[in-house]
Scaffold this motif. Structure first.
Motif, PDB file in Angstrom:
ATOM      1  N   SER A  15      -0.979  -5.979  -6.121  1.00 40.63           N
ATOM      2  CA  SER A  15      -1.599  -6.672  -7.020  1.00 40.63           C
ATOM      3  C   SER A  15      -3.207  -6.789  -6.787  1.00 40.63           C
ATOM      4  CB  SER A  15      -0.921  -7.893  -7.689  1.00 40.63           C
ATOM      5  OG  SER A  15      -1.624  -8.494  -8.254  1.00 40.63           O
ATOM      6  N   ARG A  20      -0.056 -12.188  -3.687  1.00 40.78           N
ATOM      7  CA  ARG A  20       1.475 -12.421  -3.679  1.00 40.78           C
ATOM      8  C   ARG A  20       2.499 -11.512  -3.561  1.00 40.78           C
ATOM      9  NH1 ARG A  20       2.926 -16.162  -8.596  1.00 40.78           N
ATOM     10  NH2 ARG A  20       0.992 -16.968  -8.149  1.00 40.78           N
ATOM     11  N   ALA A  22       5.716  -9.275  -3.769  1.00 41.92           N
ATOM     12  CA  ALA A  22       6.951  -9.298  -4.811  1.00 41.92           C
ATOM     13  C   ALA A  22       8.074  -9.849  -4.270  1.00 41.92           C
ATOM     14  CB  ALA A  22       6.897  -7.721  -5.133  1.00 41.92           C
ATOM     15  N   THR A  90      13.218 -13.942 -11.217  1.00 38.91           N
ATOM     16  CA  THR A  90      12.183 -13.707 -11.706  1.00 38.91           C
ATOM     17  C   THR A  90      12.177 -12.878 -12.812  1.00 38.91           C
ATOM     18  OG1 THR A  90      12.041 -11.703  -9.968  1.00 38.91           O
ATOM     19  CG2 THR A  90      11.128 -13.759  -9.438  1.00 38.91           C
ATOM     20  N   ILE A 100       4.223 -15.846 -18.149  1.00 41.83           N
ATOM     21  CA  ILE A 100       4.161 -15.194 -17.009  1.00 41.83           C
ATOM     22  C   ILE A 100       2.720 -14.778 -16.264  1.00 41.83           C
ATOM     23  CG2 ILE A 100       5.071 -13.587 -15.425  1.00 41.83           C
ATOM     24  CD1 ILE A 100       7.260 -15.329 -16.626  1.00 41.83           C
ATOM     25  N   ASP A 103      -0.282 -11.518 -12.335  1.00 43.71           N
ATOM     26  CA  ASP A 103      -0.040 -10.956 -11.025  1.00 43.71           C
ATOM     27  C   ASP A 103       1.362 -10.982 -10.886  1.00 43.71           C
ATOM     28  OD1 ASP A 103       0.111 -13.780 -10.793  1.00 43.71           O
ATOM     29  OD2 ASP A 103      -0.093 -13.755  -8.726  1.00 43.71           O
ATOM     30  N   THR A 104       2.152 -11.760 -11.519  1.00 44.04           N
ATOM     31  CA  THR A 104       3.760 -11.571 -11.414  1.00 44.04           C
ATOM     32  C   THR A 104       4.194 -10.498 -12.428  1.00 44.04           C
ATOM     33  OG1 THR A 104       3.734 -13.998 -10.899  1.00 44.04           O
ATOM     34  CG2 THR A 104       5.816 -13.090 -11.696  1.00 44.04           C
ATOM     35  N   THR A 107       3.527  -7.279 -10.566  1.00 43.37           N
ATOM     36  CA  THR A 107       4.557  -7.122  -9.508  1.00 43.37           C
ATOM     37  C   THR A 107       5.938  -6.769  -9.905  1.00 43.37           C
ATOM     38  OG1 THR A 107       3.371  -8.624  -8.077  1.00 43.37           O
ATOM     39  CG2 THR A 107       5.678  -7.962  -7.487  1.00 43.37           C
ATOM     40  N   GLN A 108       6.192  -7.280 -10.978  1.00 38.91           N
ATOM     41  CA  GLN A 108       7.430  -7.092 -11.587  1.00 38.91           C
ATOM     42  C   GLN A 108       7.525  -5.801 -12.269  1.00 38.91           C
ATOM     43  OE1 GLN A 108       7.906 -10.328 -14.428  1.00 38.91           O
ATOM     44  NE2 GLN A 108       8.801 -11.612 -12.672  1.00 38.91           N
TER      45      GLN A 108
END
Length: 338
Positions: A15, A20, A22, A90, A100, A103-104, A107-108
């Motif tokens: 990211s 962070r 994954a 997640t 959300i 950055d999450t 990653t997802q």
């Protein structure tokens, strides 16, 4: 065809928003099962007898009853297994994507792509775009996700958007060539003067910001050369300042021109890609006008003007016509791609 480019296009990118890591499938809290309410001592033997009869007569129903307390958790776990995108803990609900962090989502989305859940990857990448997040890598990943689903029009559209932001990316160029090889229409472009081609390709070697920075550097060099020309006591230094100033000024103007050229492409581009599987092109704007030729998904066109739900287009071979506006999608999004 599973190999998309000469490099690994798994799109497991770190990211750019956050470092962070994954999450990996299998992590997260285990689902808990609520205990059954305790029975009275007087009824315990009766309950056991009834349970034994049910196990003998209806084994399937008994098994379903045994797991009824965890049916919700099993449904989510099955969904994660089906999509292969992210672990249960997640996996975001569609209605809560706005909650959300960016950055999450990034990653997802990458995890969904790497696990083969290309439709979910598209949804997550689109959620990032809806928040105003734009980058060459984002459009590149989105193009790969559409390519894997066989949607060449969407893939070509997003590869072109990625090249607007990063025109020198070799992976994007390669994947775009692969996608163009799979479309129906093979249009031969009208040859143009080699110098025009060379100058345009030169402008595409760097991005807008890079050209702008170079222009400022050469502008500073021009001022320095002028000061040298004015304050030097020797003829050699004065000549160096004079000719150096002319050269720096010319380079400054060239860099400024290319910076403007790139920014115009980003904000006011007039190219589009055909989205419909089959799109007839007519001689005039109107459903009753004559069909002059037919285009197919993935063909790139240049837009000239719009009139009442119709757009006049021109192909790279010079052919012109009118096509319904909803059959194409502009490469430059509303408000630009930045």
């Amino acid at each position: 065809m599973t190999v998309m480019n000469k490099k690994d296009i798994s799109c497991m990118l770190h990211s750019r928003v956050s470092g962070r890591p994954a999450a990996t499938p299998g992590e997260g809290p285990q689902p808990s099962v609520l205990p059954l309410p305790a029975a009275d001592r007087k009824n315990k033997s009766v309950l056991r007898l009834l349970a034994a009869v049910m196990l003998l007569v209806l084994p399937t129903a008994a098994q379903a009853a045994a797991v009824s307390g965890t049916s919700g958790a099993d449904t989510v776990a099955q969904a994660a297994t089906d999509t292969g995108a992210v672990p249960v803990a997640t996996l975001p609900a569609v209605a809560s994507l706005d909650d959300i962090p960016a950055d999450t989502l990034w990653t997802q989305a990458n995890a969904a792509y790497s696990n083969g859940s290309y439709r979910q990857a598209v949804e997550l990448y689109d959620a990032l775009l809806a928040r105003g997040v734009h980058s060459g890598k984002l459009y590149y990943n989105l193009g790969n996700s559409w390519f894997k689903q066989g949607r060449m029009g969407k893939a070509i559209l997003n590869y072109n958007r990625a090249l607007l932001l990063d025109p020198t990316d070799e992976d994007t160029q390669y994947n775009l060539a692969m996608a163009n090889a799979r479309i129906v229409d093979k249009i031969d472009a009208v040859p143009e003067f080699f110098l025009k081609t060379w100058l345009r390709d030169l402008g595409l070697t760097l991005g807008t910001d890079t050209w702008a920075v170079l222009g400022l550097i050469f502008l500073g060099a021009t001022f320095a050369a002028v000061i040298l020309w004015l304050l030097s006591n020797t003829l050699a230094l004065r000549k160096s300042g004079f000719y150096g100033g002319l050269a720096s000024l010319a380079l400054c103007l060239a860099c400024t021109f290319y910076a403007h050229f790139q920014r115009t492409r980003l904000l006011h581009g007039n190219e589009a890609v055909v989205m419909n599987l089959v799109a007839p092109v007519k001689s005039s704007p109107g459903a009753g006008s004559k069909d002059i030729f037919v285009l197919h998904e993935g063909t790139k066109v240049r837009m000239l003007e719009q009139l009442g739900g119709w757009t006049e287009i021109v192909l790279s071979d010079g052919n012109k016509g009118w096509i319904t506006s909803n059959a194409i999608e502009a490469i430059v999004r509303n408000g630009g791609t930045e």
